[in-house]
Design a protein around this motif. Structure first.
Motif, PDB file in Angstrom:
ATOM      1  N   THR A  12      38.210  47.289  43.503  1.00 15.57           N
ATOM      2  CA  THR A  12      39.325  46.351  43.343  1.00 15.57           C
ATOM      3  C   THR A  12      38.825  45.101  42.645  1.00 15.57           C
ATOM      4  N   CYS A  13      39.560  44.648  41.654  1.00  7.79           N
ATOM      5  CA  CYS A  13      39.130  43.474  40.894  1.00  7.79           C
ATOM      6  C   CYS A  13      39.187  42.218  41.769  1.00  7.79           C
ATOM      7  N   ILE A  14      38.092  41.450  41.775  1.00  5.41           N
ATOM      8  CA  ILE A  14      38.027  40.236  42.602  1.00  5.41           C
ATOM      9  C   ILE A  14      38.942  39.143  42.057  1.00  5.41           C
ATOM     10  N   LEU A  15      39.362  39.248  40.819  1.00  4.63           N
ATOM     11  CA  LEU A  15      40.187  38.187  40.229  1.00  4.63           C
ATOM     12  C   LEU A  15      41.679  38.509  40.257  1.00  4.63           C
ATOM     13  N   CYS A  16      42.062  39.711  39.804  1.00  2.00           N
ATOM     14  CA  CYS A  16      43.512  40.028  39.772  1.00  2.00           C
ATOM     15  C   CYS A  16      43.932  40.923  40.933  1.00  2.00           C
ATOM     16  N   HIS A  17      42.952  41.391  41.719  1.00  2.00           N
ATOM     17  CA  HIS A  17      43.204  42.195  42.923  1.00  2.00           C
ATOM     18  C   HIS A  17      43.882  43.534  42.642  1.00  2.00           C
ATOM     19  N   LEU A  26      35.504  44.345  39.267  1.00  4.24           N
ATOM     20  CA  LEU A  26      35.979  43.392  38.265  1.00  4.24           C
ATOM     21  C   LEU A  26      36.568  44.243  37.144  1.00  4.24           C
ATOM     22  N   CYS A  27      37.862  44.043  36.860  1.00  5.87           N
ATOM     23  CA  CYS A  27      38.479  44.934  35.867  1.00  5.87           C
ATOM     24  C   CYS A  27      38.122  44.483  34.452  1.00  5.87           C
ATOM     25  N   VAL A  28      38.319  45.356  33.508  1.00  8.74           N
ATOM     26  CA  VAL A  28      37.869  45.078  32.145  1.00  8.74           C
ATOM     27  C   VAL A  28      38.653  43.924  31.522  1.00  8.74           C
ATOM     28  N   ASP A  29      39.941  43.794  31.847  1.00 14.69           N
ATOM     29  CA  ASP A  29      40.731  42.678  31.295  1.00 14.69           C
ATOM     30  C   ASP A  29      40.217  41.342  31.808  1.00 14.69           C
ATOM     31  N   CYS A  30      39.974  41.256  33.120  1.00 16.93           N
ATOM     32  CA  CYS A  30      39.463  39.998  33.688  1.00 16.93           C
ATOM     33  C   CYS A  30      38.057  39.713  33.163  1.00 16.93           C
ATOM     34  N   LEU A  31      37.242  40.758  33.033  1.00 19.07           N
ATOM     35  CA  LEU A  31      35.891  40.570  32.488  1.00 19.07           C
ATOM     36  C   LEU A  31      35.966  39.990  31.076  1.00 19.07           C
TER      37      LEU A  31
HETATM   38 ZN   LIG Z   1      41.191  41.952  37.109  1.00 17.09          ZN
END
Ligand SMILES: [Zn+2]
Ligand SMILES: [Zn+2]
Length: 240
Positions: A12-17, A26-31
């Protein structure tokens, strides 16, 4: 509802959840939206206005004790929040992600054609700070990094013997003064190429003082690996 992919890749992405869809929290978009440090000083990693390839004014005036700082990001949103959450709210998952991101950058870019250092030394905390915080964030970042790169971590050879107040509240002059004799080395580092790991390099006075001390005890070269670099110039040489 859990999809087949989320069972397979339960990250699960730590930024967008949202489900990350890759083997990291951490998903690729947030990265791709993180503030990559794109024009660093080739010596101290100070963010520079353009791709100059020449050291910043401070490094030209005084060669730092370390050979080079490598920094992943500039110290701005959301990196600032992640670092603060890590240090003051025990969010150790962020240390793991920073360690993984550093390892990837080291393998694919910074050291693609050059040999790695021999040993990783996380910037030590003073025992009183360590006791208060419960962990050393630099060590927590270094752990996944060392595992991926197959490098040893040495937490024994260097200790912080002077308690230092939160550096952020001090002027550059006071920081310098504070860091004199702050570190003690146990043993001989002759011929070693050391990678110092830290979360953030602010004025650089901590890694400057530690590098000078390590070199005084035989280290051949010092590389600094950090998650983020602030846009503050390096102070002049610290007398040790
Ligand atoms: Zn994300
Ligand atoms: Zn510089």
């Amino acid at each position: 509802m859990k999809t087949y992919l989320s069972w397979l890749l339960p990250y699960t992405c730590i930024l967008c959840h949202q489900p990350s869809q890759r083997r990291q929290d951490l998903c690729v978009d947030c990265l791709n939206n993180l503030p990559i440090l794109s024009h660093p000083c080739p010596s101290c990693a100070l963010p520079l206005p353009g791709d100059l390839q020449t050291p910043c004014g401070s490094c030209q005036r005084q060669t730092p004790a370390f050979n080079k700082i490598h920094a992943l990001f500039t110290y701005q949103t959301p990196i600032t929040q992640l670092i603060l959450q890590l240090k003051f709210h025990h969010q150790l998952i962020y240390a793991r992600i920073f360690g993984e991101l550093l390892a990837e950058k080291i393998q694919c870019t910074w050291y693609r054609t050059t040999p790695l250092p021999n040993v990783i030394i996380p910037v030590p905390l003073h025992p009183s700070r360590l006791q208060k915080r419960g962990f050393n964030q630099a060590l927590e970042i270094a752990k996944p990094l060392a595992k991926i790169l197959r490098l040893p971590i040495d937490t024994q050879c260097c200790s912080r013997i002077k308690p230092t107040p939160q550096q952020i509240t001090l002027s550059a002059e006071k920081r310098r003064h504070n860091l004199q004799y702050a570190f003690q080395i146990h043993g001989d580092l002759s011929g070693m190429i050391v990678a110092i790991v830290d979360d953030v390099v602010t004025t650089g006075s901590t890694v400057q003082a530690l590098s000078a001390t390590l070199k005084k005890h035989g280290a051949n070269a010092i590389h600094v690996w950090c998650c983020a670099r602030t846009a503050v110039t390096l102070p002049q040489k610290i007398a040790l």
